[in-house]
Design a protein around this motif. Structure first.
Motif, mmCIF file in Angstrom:
data_model
loop_
_atom_site.group_PDB
_atom_site.id
_atom_site.type_symbol
_atom_site.label_atom_id
_atom_site.label_comp_id
_atom_site.label_asym_id
_atom_site.label_seq_id
_atom_site.Cartn_x
_atom_site.Cartn_y
_atom_site.Cartn_z
ATOM 1 N N VAL A 149 0.824 -1.218 0.000
ATOM 2 C CA VAL A 149 0.000 0.000 0.000
ATOM 3 C C VAL A 149 0.855 1.264 0.000
ATOM 4 N N PRO A 150 1.849 1.395 0.904
ATOM 5 C CA PRO A 150 2.695 2.589 0.834
ATOM 6 C C PRO A 150 3.389 2.752 -0.517
ATOM 7 N N ALA A 151 3.859 1.636 -1.097
ATOM 8 C CA ALA A 151 4.529 1.716 -2.397
ATOM 9 C C ALA A 151 3.568 2.200 -3.485
ATOM 10 N N ALA A 152 2.336 1.701 -3.453
ATOM 11 C CA ALA A 152 1.341 2.129 -4.442
ATOM 12 C C ALA A 152 0.990 3.606 -4.273
ATOM 13 N N LEU A 153 0.901 4.061 -3.024
ATOM 14 C CA LEU A 153 0.591 5.469 -2.771
ATOM 15 C C LEU A 153 1.730 6.379 -3.223
ATOM 16 N N ILE A 154 2.964 5.934 -3.013
ATOM 17 C CA ILE A 154 4.112 6.720 -3.481
ATOM 18 C C ILE A 154 4.109 6.796 -5.003
ATOM 19 N N ALA A 155 3.819 5.675 -5.658
ATOM 20 C CA ALA A 155 3.761 5.670 -7.120
ATOM 21 C C ALA A 155 2.691 6.637 -7.632
ATOM 22 N N LEU A 156 1.530 6.639 -6.970
ATOM 23 C CA LEU A 156 0.467 7.554 -7.365
ATOM 24 C C LEU A 156 0.860 9.002 -7.079
ATOM 25 N N SER A 157 1.603 9.215 -6.006
ATOM 26 C CA SER A 157 2.034 10.564 -5.647
ATOM 27 C C SER A 157 3.052 11.128 -6.629
ATOM 28 N N LEU A 158 3.822 10.249 -7.270
ATOM 29 C CA LEU A 158 4.891 10.708 -8.152
ATOM 30 C C LEU A 158 4.364 11.519 -9.330
ATOM 31 N N ILE A 159 3.124 11.281 -9.731
ATOM 32 C CA ILE A 159 2.574 12.017 -10.874
ATOM 33 C C ILE A 159 2.499 13.507 -10.569
ATOM 34 N N PRO A 160 1.797 13.935 -9.497
ATOM 35 C CA PRO A 160 1.792 15.374 -9.191
ATOM 36 C C PRO A 160 3.131 15.889 -8.692
ATOM 37 N N VAL A 161 3.925 15.032 -8.029
ATOM 38 C CA VAL A 161 5.228 15.472 -7.517
ATOM 39 C C VAL A 161 6.161 15.846 -8.673
ATOM 40 N N ILE A 162 6.202 15.015 -9.702
ATOM 41 C CA ILE A 162 7.050 15.301 -10.864
ATOM 42 C C ILE A 162 6.561 16.553 -11.588
ATOM 43 N N ALA A 163 5.238 16.678 -11.728
ATOM 44 C CA ALA A 163 4.685 17.882 -12.365
ATOM 45 C C ALA A 163 5.017 19.125 -11.548
ATOM 46 N N GLY A 164 4.935 19.012 -10.223
ATOM 47 C CA GLY A 164 5.268 20.140 -9.366
ATOM 48 C C GLY A 164 6.739 20.501 -9.452
ATOM 49 N N ALA A 165 7.602 19.480 -9.519
ATOM 50 C CA ALA A 165 9.040 19.740 -9.642
ATOM 51 C C ALA A 165 9.352 20.466 -10.948
ATOM 52 N N ALA A 166 8.653 20.074 -12.012
ATOM 53 C CA ALA A 166 8.857 20.751 -13.301
ATOM 54 C C ALA A 166 8.411 22.209 -13.216
ATOM 55 N N ARG A 167 7.292 22.451 -12.546
ATOM 56 C CA ARG A 167 6.818 23.832 -12.375
ATOM 57 C C ARG A 167 7.791 24.637 -11.527
ATOM 58 N N LEU A 168 8.312 24.020 -10.483
ATOM 59 C CA LEU A 168 9.262 24.707 -9.611
ATOM 60 C C LEU A 168 10.544 25.057 -10.373
ATOM 61 N N THR A 169 10.959 24.168 -11.263
ATOM 62 C CA THR A 169 12.139 24.430 -12.089
ATOM 63 C C THR A 169 11.902 25.613 -13.009
ATOM 64 N N GLN A 170 10.702 25.711 -13.548
ATOM 65 C CA GLN A 170 10.361 26.862 -14.394
ATOM 66 C C GLN A 170 10.463 28.169 -13.622
ATOM 67 N N LEU A 171 9.911 28.164 -12.411
ATOM 68 C CA LEU A 171 9.862 29.403 -11.626
ATOM 69 C C LEU A 171 11.245 29.829 -11.152
ATOM 70 N N THR A 172 12.086 28.870 -10.823
ATOM 71 C CA THR A 172 13.405 29.211 -10.282
ATOM 72 C C THR A 172 14.492 29.264 -11.357
ATOM 73 N N GLY A 173 14.199 28.732 -12.537
ATOM 74 C CA GLY A 173 15.215 28.678 -13.587
ATOM 75 C C GLY A 173 15.085 29.748 -14.648
ATOM 76 N N GLY A 174 14.138 30.671 -14.450
ATOM 77 C CA GLY A 174 13.996 31.757 -15.410
ATOM 78 C C GLY A 174 13.409 31.332 -16.738
ATOM 79 N N ALA A 175 12.399 30.476 -16.697
ATOM 80 C CA ALA A 175 11.760 30.024 -17.931
ATOM 81 C C ALA A 175 10.984 31.166 -18.584
ATOM 82 N N THR A 176 10.672 30.993 -19.839
ATOM 83 C CA THR A 176 9.922 32.007 -20.584
ATOM 84 C C THR A 176 8.502 32.102 -20.042
ATOM 85 N N VAL A 177 8.046 33.331 -19.848
ATOM 86 C CA VAL A 177 6.688 33.546 -19.363
ATOM 87 C C VAL A 177 5.717 33.387 -20.521
#
Length: 247
Positions: free
Chosen positions: A18-46
């Protein structure tokens, strides 16, 4: 002996499913959030799609960080091994208690920042008023469940505490389930309109809560069986002994 050892090892592994399945499900928004955070801190094009985040980055950064902590750390709260481990020394708190003191503020900040973004950020073109209402409902419900969970543990009602925290976590993982629901629809049917998107995303929250309720009821049923006293089996010897004790 080998069979008993193998069974014990398999049982320990199953407790982490169960914990492993929940972590796998969590990775979808976590990866998307990390990509958004990279945009905000890396000076991406607005762009029109991310302009609202660059205009007011603190709420979205807060949301990404707290949701990541809440979803990943929260998954381990469903591991029975960790949940039942006491403190190393008398008077020390268990891992479950320590992590809970991190998860509660993280969950509340995640819910509050999510509500703030829903209300004050401009709506994306793919969203609509119906989805906004759903986000407000489920975001408020998540925060309410956490608060009720805290109140339950303060009065030492462990069953209610676990139930409310499970519901809050289920709502928090809505983004992961939404990705699993929306992707097949887009691949098979095509892009969603405002109404379809709202229905599918709302259904994802409902699915998570339905699974949570099933888990809560099953946990309560298992707990009831474990704590129920064993019935006394009547045998001729015990029956005779009982009659002899009667004056």
């Amino acid at each position: 002996m080998r069979s008993k050892t193998t069974t014990s090892s398999r049982s320990r592994r199953m407790k982490w499913v169960v914990p492993a399945a929940l972590i796998a499900l969590s990775l979808i928004p976590v990866i998307a959030g990390a990509a958004r955070l990279t945009q905000l801190t890396g000076g991406a094009t607005v762009t029109p799609e991310n302009a609202r985040f660059f205009a007011s980055p603190i709420p979205v950064i807060t949301h990404i960080v707290t949701v990541t902590v809440y979803s990943l750390l929260g998954a381990f709260q469903f591991a029975p091994t960790l949940r039942r481990v006491p403190g190393l020394r008398r008077g020390r708190r268990s891992w479950h208690e320590i992590s809970g003191r991190i998860l509660i503020p993280a969950g509340l900040l995640a819910g509050l920042s999510g509500l703030w973004m829903s209300v004050f950020y401009a709506l994306p073109e793919t969203d609509g008023e119906a989805l906004l209402v759903l986000r407000l409902i489920f975001g408020t419900a998540m925060m309410g469940a956490i608060i009720l969970g805290v109140l339950a543990i303060r009065r030492r009602d462990f069953a209610a505490h676990g139930a409310w925290m499970t519901r809050a976590y289920a709502i928090a993982l809505g983004a992961g389930t939404q990705a699993l629901v929306l992707l097949p629809w887009i691949l098979v049917v095509g892009p969603t309109d405002e109404t379809t998107r709202a229905v599918l995303m709302g259904a994802s929250w409902v699915i998570n809560l339905a699974v949570a309720e099933y888990a809560i009821r099953r946990r309560h049923a298992t707990s009831g069986r474990e704590t129920r006293p064993a019935r006394r089996v009547l045998t001729p010897e015990t029956t005779t002994a009982g009659h002899r004790s009667v004056p």
